[in-house]
Design an enzyme around this catalytic site. Structure first.
Site, PDB file in Angstrom:
ATOM      1  CG  HIS A   1     -18.946 -34.064   0.227  1.00 33.70           C
ATOM      2  ND1 HIS A   1     -17.734 -33.543   0.595  1.00 33.70           N
ATOM      3  CD2 HIS A   1     -18.814 -34.446  -1.067  1.00 33.70           C
ATOM      4  CE1 HIS A   1     -16.899 -33.603  -0.431  1.00 33.70           C
ATOM      5  NE2 HIS A   1     -17.537 -34.135  -1.452  1.00 33.70           N
ATOM      6  CG  ASP A  13     -19.067 -31.646   3.899  1.00 35.62           C
ATOM      7  OD1 ASP A  13     -18.192 -32.068   4.679  1.00 35.62           O
ATOM      8  OD2 ASP A  13     -18.912 -31.594   2.657  1.00 35.62           O
TER       9      ASP A  13
HETATM   10  C1  XUL Z   1     -12.538 -35.519  -5.875  1.00 32.59           C
HETATM   11  C2  XUL Z   1     -13.232 -34.257  -5.920  1.00 32.59           C
HETATM   12  C3  XUL Z   1     -14.338 -34.100  -4.944  1.00 32.59           C
HETATM   13  C4  XUL Z   1     -15.598 -33.636  -5.559  1.00 32.59           C
HETATM   14  C5  XUL Z   1     -16.762 -33.517  -4.630  1.00 32.59           C
HETATM   15  O1  XUL Z   1     -11.433 -35.576  -6.678  1.00 32.59           O
HETATM   16  O2  XUL Z   1     -12.882 -33.381  -6.675  1.00 32.59           O
HETATM   17  O3  XUL Z   1     -13.939 -33.172  -3.985  1.00 32.59           O
HETATM   18  O4  XUL Z   1     -15.391 -32.381  -6.112  1.00 32.59           O
HETATM   19  O5  XUL Z   1     -17.167 -34.697  -4.126  1.00 32.59           O
END
Ligand code: XUL
Ligand code: MN
Length: 347
Positions: free
Chosen positions: A51, A54
């Site tokens: 992210h 992150d």
């Molecule tokens: C949410 C999910 C997240 C995304 C990344 O359900 O799967 O972890 O993969 O933002």
């Protein structure tokens, strides 16, 4: 037959977690991201899913120069560990401005925040040398249908995808569908919705999907068919393999942990389509059980990766001639029992 694919695996640092859930706090000590990155290679992973925060914690409070300096630091760490950043995703579900969604919020100020944050995410990805942006459209949906104008919401999502393609002429946008949670109904619940957004965009070759097994199951769909649909359009950017035991909260269980046959079919579809030959990663989005002691807890990642590889063997040792014969004879009863015996290792 062409050479077998040598699969490359990825996961995100959030997959090594402290175990908090909506009903209770953390049960394991926090483990810093840098120390997590040092574990990847020995666990058999070379891709890192990230992210934006992150990479750059607290990025909302930083100047662009501070943000890029921190991203540069993380790039050096990843390079040093021999890791590839697979994608960066804007975390658009934590801030006060995204309580009712970002891109589809009724508030112009909230939408402006979401767009600014998205541009920052793209700039961070670029600083890492990464070209893929994942949009998990967390709160782009509603708790009650009347809360938003759904038609306008789709138009707004479409505009954001185009604006992202304009912001950087090299990035790809990978949309990760999910039908619900945290909202009651999300606007992009399936890969079909994501791919419609791709084709309606200004450069559909740069808009793809990321399919998470549990999200497809929550939509009442089979993840392998969702993957096959994306693959048929050459639009499977990545996957989040995991598992889900029925229609409940998003469980992110270990790959194969609830249903081995569903796991087998995902691996079969990926392998038969040559997924991975162009460097695509096999991503895992698995959560360790809250009951698990220790820090860091990584057994769930090791087990899910290994299960994938065991399933690859099951796919490669399938008796293809027999399968064709049974297809030809339309003898699906025999086929089903053959597959179950094959999965159980019974001749
Ligand atoms: C949410 C999910 C997240 C995304 C990344 O359900 O799967 O972890 O993969 O933002
Ligand atoms: Mn996911």
């Amino acid at each position: 037959m062409s050479n077998p694919i040598n699969y490359r695996f990825s996961f995100g640092p959030w997959n090594i977690s402290e175990g908090a859930d909506p009903f209770g706090p953390e049960v394991r000590a926090a483990f810093p991201h840098e120390k997590k990155f040092a574990l990847y290679r020995e666990l058999g992973f070379e891709g890192v899913q990230l992210h934006d925060d992150d990479v750059v914690p607290g990025l909302d409070g930083l100047t662009p120069a501070q943000m890029l300096a921190k991203a540069g630091e993380v790039k050096r760490v990843l390079d040093g560990e021999g890791l590839t950043p697979e994608f960066v995703a804007p975390r658009l579900w934590f801030a006060e401005q995204t309580v009712d969604g970002g891109y589809t919020s009724n508030s112009a100020a909230d939408r402006a925040y979401a767009w600014e944050r998205t541009q920052k995410c793209i700039d961070i990805a670029r600083a890492l040398g990464c070209r893929a942006i994942v949009l998990w459209l967390s709160r782009e949906g509603t708790y009650i249908r009347e809360a938003k104008d759904a038609r306008l919401a789709y138009e707004r999502l479409q505009k954001v995808v185009d604006a992202m393609l304009d912001h950087d002429s090299e990035i790809e946008v990978w949309i990760e569908p999910k039908p619900n949670e945290p909202t009651d109904q999300a606007y992009v619940p399936t890969i079909g919705h994501a791919i419609a957004l791709a084709y309606a965009s200004k450069d559909h070759r740069r808009v793809k999907g990321l399919i998470e097994s549990a999200h497809a199951l929550l939509a009442g769909l089979d993840p392998s068919d969702e993957m096959a649909f994306a693959l048929a359009h050459d639009k499977l950017g990545s996957v989040h393999l995991n598992d889900q035991n029925g229609l409940k909260y998003d469980q992110d269980k270990n790959f194969g942990g609830a249903n081995l046959r569903v796991a087998f079919n995902q691996v079969r579809v990926l392998e038969e389509a040559g997924y991975g030959r162009r460097g695509e990663f096999v991503g895992l989005d698995v959560k360790a059980m809250r009951t698990q002691r220790g820090c860091p807890v990584t057994e769930h990642l090791k087990a899910s990766r290994e299960l994938f590889l065991l399933m690859v063997e099951k796919v490669r040792t399938l008796d293809r001639a027999l399968m064709e014969e049974m297809r030809g004879a339309r003898d699906y009863e025999a086929m089903e029992f053959y597959l179950l015996r094959h999965l159980m290792g019974v001749k």
